[in-house]
Scaffold this active site. Sequence first.
Site, short mmCIF file in Angstrom:
data_model
loop_
_atom_site.label_atom_id
_atom_site.label_comp_id
_atom_site.label_asym_id
_atom_site.label_seq_id
_atom_site.Cartn_x
_atom_site.Cartn_y
_atom_site.Cartn_z
N GLY A 51 32.62 -124.56 93.90
CA GLY A 51 31.73 -125.58 93.97
C GLY A 51 30.87 -125.90 92.57
N ASP A 52 30.61 -124.72 92.20
CA ASP A 52 30.00 -124.96 90.85
C ASP A 52 30.73 -125.66 89.67
OD1 ASP A 52 27.46 -123.56 91.35
OD2 ASP A 52 28.83 -121.69 91.65
N HIS A 53 32.03 -125.42 89.59
CA HIS A 53 32.78 -125.92 88.81
C HIS A 53 33.05 -127.48 89.05
CE1 HIS A 53 34.65 -121.97 87.10
NE2 HIS A 53 33.36 -122.07 86.89
N ALA B 170 30.03 -128.90 87.91
CA ALA B 170 29.83 -129.05 86.43
C ALA B 170 30.79 -130.30 85.91
CB ALA B 170 30.29 -127.94 85.88
#
Length: 400
Positions: free
Chosen positions: A171-173, A176
Amino acid sequence: MKPLEGIKVVELTTYFAAPACGRMLADWGAEVIKVEGPKGDPYRTAYRGQRTPQFEEGCPSFDLENSNKSFVCLDTKTEGGREAVLKLISQCDVFLTNNRLSALKKMGLTYEEVHARYPKVVYAEVLGYGAKGPLKDRPGYDYTAFFSRSGLMADLSSKGGNVMNTVAGFGDHVTAITLASGICAALLKAQRTGEGDRVSVALYQAAIFILSNGLLCAEYGREYPRTHFDCNSPLLTCYRCKDDEWIYLSMPEYDKMWPRICRDIFERPDLAEDPRFYCIAETNKRIGEAVAVCDEIFAEHDSAYWIEKMEANDIAHEKLAHFTDVLKDEQAWANGFLQEYTYPRGEKTVFSSTPVTFESIGELPFKHAGRVGENTRNILRAAGYAEEDIEALIVSGAAK
């Protein structure tokens, strides 16, 4: 010339999402300066649960999010450290952070404060649950705000089984990538109007968007989680082969493709005319039964047999690959989706490339992250500090 050449980014970030956004901007040509406190980004050591190594000259897990940047160490708890951060921001185009509001207030780095001082600077932030509402101050991580609250883990896991094991940074990517696109739009606005903007992406927000079709279906009565036998179509799901590998079929035009796959792939022309399955309207009444029939057929042969037949007949499909398969995938290497990096002492690691290809860049650069404060003197010198002032900051502990 690279797309973001000449753009300067100052990032005050930790862990995954915001640092990964900074890496993308650096790959696209921006000068990215990562500000860390005396102990450094916690992810420099917190990665160890992933079982990746620590080399003498770098750490692959940390480098994945922080390549191609410069590193300055400033203690924002000190007046000198805070002033240095503000001086760097005064000379940048983008300030990128994922610090919580309470911390930003202590540092004098809230959006309102930065915008008042430097109105042309684009202020970009990663949030957990959003800037408003009852959870605005709750700490947000990929595992919690993205995976858990969005319904992804509970409703995309198989009904009756354990929930999925996640992979760090998923989810972070996504967040981002989303933030990087917003930053570019805000930079264009700043160029046209002379005024920056506040660009925010929340982990929860990004998850809701990528799961939007599932939410829409749930609104109109689709039940989740589902079993293998409760799919949208027997031609839009995956099947286990004799060798225990899985193949995913992707044929949305059921009425057109069902007769074709029965004749050319299954070699079962009788199924093509079976009144239970001959059209999607009838099949929808007994989806589980149709899937069970296909299960039995695919179990008769290894995946290689089915892949050969489907490729020969131009049928949209894909074998479910494993991560180890991807690392060796000729298709990924041919397009530069993967790149091998050799550390100074000879260790080799395969990294995924950031997911945009520019003709002007060609092969994406990769330089492993520096140590905490590795470029402090050069960065402060470039910002206009005299040598004696730099030394004073270091002696006082405001810089390292």
